[in-house]
Design an enzyme around this catalytic site. Structure first.
Site, mmCIF file in Angstrom:
data_model
loop_
_atom_site.group_PDB
_atom_site.id
_atom_site.type_symbol
_atom_site.label_atom_id
_atom_site.label_comp_id
_atom_site.label_asym_id
_atom_site.label_seq_id
_atom_site.Cartn_x
_atom_site.Cartn_y
_atom_site.Cartn_z
ATOM 1 N N GLY A 189 53.264 28.089 24.326
ATOM 2 C CA GLY A 189 53.178 29.543 24.279
ATOM 3 C C GLY A 189 52.150 30.128 25.223
ATOM 4 C CG ASN A 190 47.425 29.788 26.561
ATOM 5 O OD1 ASN A 190 47.038 30.926 26.358
ATOM 6 N ND2 ASN A 190 46.850 28.987 27.447
ATOM 7 N NE ARG B 260 77.786 26.979 42.743
ATOM 8 C CZ ARG B 260 77.590 25.726 42.320
ATOM 9 N NH1 ARG B 260 77.618 24.733 43.197
ATOM 10 N NH2 ARG B 260 77.364 25.473 41.045
ATOM 11 N NE ARG C 46 59.287 30.426 35.941
ATOM 12 C CZ ARG C 46 59.030 29.271 35.331
ATOM 13 N NH1 ARG C 46 59.979 28.667 34.647
ATOM 14 N NH2 ARG C 46 57.829 28.734 35.393
ATOM 15 C CE LYS C 47 68.804 27.681 32.977
ATOM 16 N NZ LYS C 47 69.067 28.408 34.238
ATOM 17 C CG PHE C 48 59.638 31.694 30.592
ATOM 18 C CD1 PHE C 48 58.645 31.631 31.560
ATOM 19 C CD2 PHE C 48 60.371 32.867 30.463
ATOM 20 C CE1 PHE C 48 58.373 32.719 32.379
ATOM 21 C CE2 PHE C 48 60.111 33.959 31.280
ATOM 22 C CZ PHE C 48 59.113 33.875 32.240
ATOM 23 C CG ASP D 254 54.499 24.691 29.700
ATOM 24 O OD1 ASP D 254 53.838 24.096 28.819
ATOM 25 O OD2 ASP D 254 54.404 24.433 30.911
HETATM 26 P P1 BMP Z 1 77.587 28.968 39.654
HETATM 27 O O1 BMP Z 1 78.531 29.986 38.984
HETATM 28 O O2 BMP Z 1 77.457 29.157 41.109
HETATM 29 O O3 BMP Z 1 77.854 27.557 39.228
HETATM 30 O O4 BMP Z 1 76.112 29.344 39.100
HETATM 31 C C1 BMP Z 1 75.792 29.246 37.755
HETATM 32 C C2 BMP Z 1 74.469 29.925 37.487
HETATM 33 O O5 BMP Z 1 74.229 29.899 36.092
HETATM 34 C C3 BMP Z 1 73.267 29.236 38.142
HETATM 35 O O6 BMP Z 1 72.326 30.247 38.469
HETATM 36 C C4 BMP Z 1 72.709 28.371 37.051
HETATM 37 O O7 BMP Z 1 71.310 28.208 37.176
HETATM 38 C C5 BMP Z 1 73.055 29.155 35.799
HETATM 39 N N1 BMP Z 1 73.317 28.331 34.581
HETATM 40 C C6 BMP Z 1 74.368 27.430 34.502
HETATM 41 O O8 BMP Z 1 75.129 27.258 35.456
HETATM 42 N N2 BMP Z 1 74.544 26.708 33.351
HETATM 43 C C7 BMP Z 1 73.746 26.868 32.267
HETATM 44 O O9 BMP Z 1 73.968 26.203 31.263
HETATM 45 C C8 BMP Z 1 72.693 27.798 32.331
HETATM 46 C C9 BMP Z 1 72.492 28.528 33.492
HETATM 47 O O10 BMP Z 1 71.518 29.419 33.551
#
Ligand code: BMP
Length: 276
Positions: free
Chosen positions: A100-101, A247, A94-96, A98
């Protein structure tokens, strides 16, 4: 490379103070896999099918739950059942990012109810220390029902071209991880960070943060939108404890065969790093 990177998952599992990290290493050792599949598909059916088929070959499934067009309780119940069946952990990417609240409400409750089903979450430290403090506080609250079964990874670096997650941002990530190590399991980053020249904290003797590395792909060096790839071998050699492939696995002609290949290569690279 940190000294813990040279130890086996079993040794690290035995010595680690964090319950979820211990479990993670035990899963890796039991299934002989350090693969996290990034299951970036867009329907519940595809996600659950993938999780069931790839389950035996992965240690962790990483989701972007908000890209599903039909998210419902069926999605998370299904995922939780498959996690039990195949013995893997769930990481919601989710990569929060924002204050803290706000992140407390996004993590625990809300429409996605992330704390209910995701063992692992992550956050950016762009907002400062408060984001880590807030998430750690939620998980430590007496009425938080999932206790030691939850953990946080700090997004300390990114794989995309021109990423600004470098320098002071990355070293502060290490500082905050040390300050909240009961909840912070480690980092999403591209190398071992434990020997970063931090200014606010110092490394303890037994420090053992887990390194998850994204951008792993066996047959491509990148995409048209700035993603940059490396192989399982190079990721593990640079310190990855868990390799994350999206992928490269789910978009392969045969995802199960692809997962097996990443599993084999990731595991061999790990064995060679620990010298067995
Ligand atoms: P792919 O292997 O298909 O490129 O997907 C990479 C996955 O890792 C994606 O879900 C992406 O959001 C995540 N990701 C990334 O590629 N690089 C980052 O620095 C951090 C990530 O979370």
């Amino acid at each position: 490379m940190s000294s813990s990177s040279r130890q086996t998952y079993s040794v690290r599992a035995k010595n680690h103070p964090n319950h979820l990290v211990r479990k993670l290493f035990e899963v890796a050792e039991a299934k002989k896999t350090n693969v996290t599949v990034s299951a970036d598909v867009t329907t519940t059916k595809e996600l659950l099918d993938l999780a069931d088929r790839l389950g035996p070959h992965i240690a962790v499934i990483k989701t972007h739950i908000d890209i599903l067009s039909d998210f419902s309780e069926e999605t998370t119940k299904g995922l939780a059942q498959l996690a039990e069946k195949h013995n893997f952990l769930i990481f919601e990417d989710r990569k929060f990012i924002d204050i803290g609240n706000t992140v407390q409400k996004q993590y625990h409750g809300g429409v996605l109810r992330i704390s209910e089903w995701a063992h692992i979450i992550n956050c950016s430290i762009l907002p400062g220390e408060g984001i880590v403090q807030a998430l750690a506080q939620t998980a430590a609250a007496e009425d938080f029902p999932y206790g030691r079964e939850r953990g946080l990874l700090i997004l300390a670096e990114m794989t995309s071209k021109g990423s600004l997650a470098t320098g002071a941002y990355t070293t502060r990530s290490v500082d905050y991880a040390r300050r909240y190590k009961e909840f912070v399991m480690g980092f999403v980053c591209n190398r071992s960070l434990t020997d970063e020249p931090t200014t606010e904290t110092t490394k303890s003797e037994d420090e053992d943060f887990v390194v998850f590395t994204t951008g792993v792909n066996l047959s491509s060096s990148g995409d048209k939108l700035g993603q940059q790839y490396q192989t399982p071998q190079s990721a593990v050699a640079r310190g990855a404890d868990f390799i994350i492939a999206g992928r490269g696995i789910y978009a392969a002609p045969d995802p199960v065969e692809a997962a097996k290949q990443y599993q084999k290569q990731g595991w061999e690279a790990y064995l060679s790093r620990v010298g067995s």
